[in-house]
Motif scaffolding. Structure first.
Motif, short mmCIF file in Angstrom:
data_model
loop_
_atom_site.label_atom_id
_atom_site.label_comp_id
_atom_site.label_asym_id
_atom_site.label_seq_id
_atom_site.Cartn_x
_atom_site.Cartn_y
_atom_site.Cartn_z
N ASN A 7 0.83 -1.21 0.00
CA ASN A 7 0.00 0.00 0.00
C ASN A 7 0.86 1.26 0.00
OD1 ASN A 7 -2.38 -1.48 -0.03
ND2 ASN A 7 -2.62 -1.43 2.18
N LEU A 8 1.93 1.26 0.78
CA LEU A 8 2.82 2.42 0.83
C LEU A 8 3.52 2.62 -0.52
CD1 LEU A 8 4.31 1.89 4.39
CD2 LEU A 8 2.92 3.85 3.66
N LEU A 9 3.93 1.55 -1.15
CA LEU A 9 4.58 1.65 -2.45
C LEU A 9 3.62 2.13 -3.53
CD1 LEU A 9 6.77 -1.56 -2.36
CD2 LEU A 9 7.56 0.80 -2.17
N ARG A 10 2.39 1.68 -3.47
CA ARG A 10 1.39 2.13 -4.45
C ARG A 10 1.07 3.62 -4.26
NH1 ARG A 10 -0.80 -3.17 -3.68
NH2 ARG A 10 -0.53 -4.35 -5.58
N ALA A 11 1.10 4.07 -3.02
CA ALA A 11 0.79 5.48 -2.73
C ALA A 11 1.87 6.40 -3.28
CB ALA A 11 0.64 5.68 -1.22
N ASP A 12 3.10 5.91 -3.37
CA ASP A 12 4.20 6.71 -3.90
C ASP A 12 5.07 5.81 -4.79
OD1 ASP A 12 6.24 8.46 -4.49
OD2 ASP A 12 6.86 8.78 -2.42
N PRO A 13 4.65 5.59 -6.02
CA PRO A 13 5.35 4.67 -6.91
C PRO A 13 6.82 5.03 -7.15
CG PRO A 13 3.28 5.38 -7.88
CD PRO A 13 3.49 6.19 -6.65
N CYS A 66 10.09 1.27 2.41
CA CYS A 66 8.86 1.57 1.66
C CYS A 66 8.17 2.83 2.17
CB CYS A 66 7.91 0.36 1.71
SG CYS A 66 7.42 -0.09 3.37
N LYS A 67 8.93 3.67 2.86
CA LYS A 67 8.46 4.96 3.42
C LYS A 67 7.56 4.81 4.64
CE LYS A 67 9.36 8.22 -0.14
NZ LYS A 67 8.92 9.39 -0.84
N ARG A 68 7.82 3.77 5.45
CA ARG A 68 7.12 3.70 6.74
C ARG A 68 7.57 4.88 7.59
NH1 ARG A 68 8.19 -1.89 6.06
NH2 ARG A 68 6.26 -3.06 5.98
N THR A 69 6.69 5.31 8.47
CA THR A 69 7.06 6.40 9.37
C THR A 69 7.51 5.88 10.73
OG1 THR A 69 4.74 6.65 10.02
CG2 THR A 69 5.53 8.07 8.24
N ASN A 70 7.20 4.64 11.04
CA ASN A 70 7.62 4.02 12.30
C ASN A 70 8.53 2.84 11.95
OD1 ASN A 70 7.86 3.25 14.94
ND2 ASN A 70 5.85 2.27 15.04
N LEU A 72 12.79 0.88 12.66
CA LEU A 72 14.03 0.75 13.41
C LEU A 72 15.24 0.96 12.50
CD1 LEU A 72 15.46 -0.08 16.07
CD2 LEU A 72 15.36 -2.44 15.25
N SER A 73 15.13 0.51 11.27
CA SER A 73 16.23 0.51 10.32
C SER A 73 15.67 0.72 8.92
CB SER A 73 16.96 -0.83 10.40
OG SER A 73 18.00 -0.91 9.46
N TYR A 74 16.54 0.83 7.95
CA TYR A 74 16.08 0.96 6.57
C TYR A 74 15.46 -0.36 6.10
CZ TYR A 74 15.97 1.89 1.60
OH TYR A 74 15.55 2.06 0.31
N GLN A 75 16.12 -1.47 6.43
CA GLN A 75 15.65 -2.79 6.01
C GLN A 75 14.79 -3.41 7.09
OE1 GLN A 75 19.07 -5.08 4.92
NE2 GLN A 75 19.49 -3.84 3.14
N ASP A 76 13.98 -4.38 6.69
CA ASP A 76 13.21 -5.17 7.66
C ASP A 76 14.18 -6.07 8.42
OD1 ASP A 76 10.85 -4.10 6.56
OD2 ASP A 76 10.63 -5.78 5.17
N ILE A 77 13.88 -6.30 9.70
CA ILE A 77 14.74 -7.15 10.52
C ILE A 77 13.88 -8.22 11.19
CG2 ILE A 77 16.28 -7.26 12.52
CD1 ILE A 77 16.92 -4.27 11.97
N ILE A 78 14.25 -9.48 10.96
CA ILE A 78 13.60 -10.60 11.63
C ILE A 78 14.67 -11.35 12.41
CG2 ILE A 78 12.36 -12.78 11.37
CD1 ILE A 78 11.19 -11.71 8.77
#
Length: 86
Positions: A7-13, A66-70, A72-78
């Motif tokens: 959804n975030l990517l579609r909002a700002d392609p 993907c332009k999240r506002t909340n 921890l890092s640039y990449q996802d971390i699992i």
């Protein structure tokens, strides 16, 4: 990649053009996927972790990519641990 990221990517392609599907993932560059961003679907990653006996230690830390506002890092971390390990 999950619904929120899509959804975030579609909002700002212009953020990431990560819609080229190859071998179970999405990539920015179809010809050279390793040279650019690669996104695996969250449910696929969870299934692979389970298949190989890895337990995800919550929370999953979703990245800013993907332009999240909340984030921890640039990449996802699992973070995961081998089940039945001490």
């Amino acid at each position: 990649m999950n619904e929120e990221a899509e959804n975030l990517l579609r909002a700002d392609p212009s953020t990431r053009d990560i819609w080229h599907e190859i071998e179970g993932c999405l990539t920015l560059n179809e010809e050279f996927p390793e040279a650019a961003g690669v996104a695996y679907r969250e449910d696929t990653v969870k299934q692979l972790f389970e298949k190989y006996g890895l337990k995800i230690i919550q929370p999953i830390h979703y990245g800013k990519w993907c332009k999240r506002t909340n984030f921890l890092s640039y990449q996802d971390i699992i973070i995961a641990a081998k089940e039945n390990s001490h």
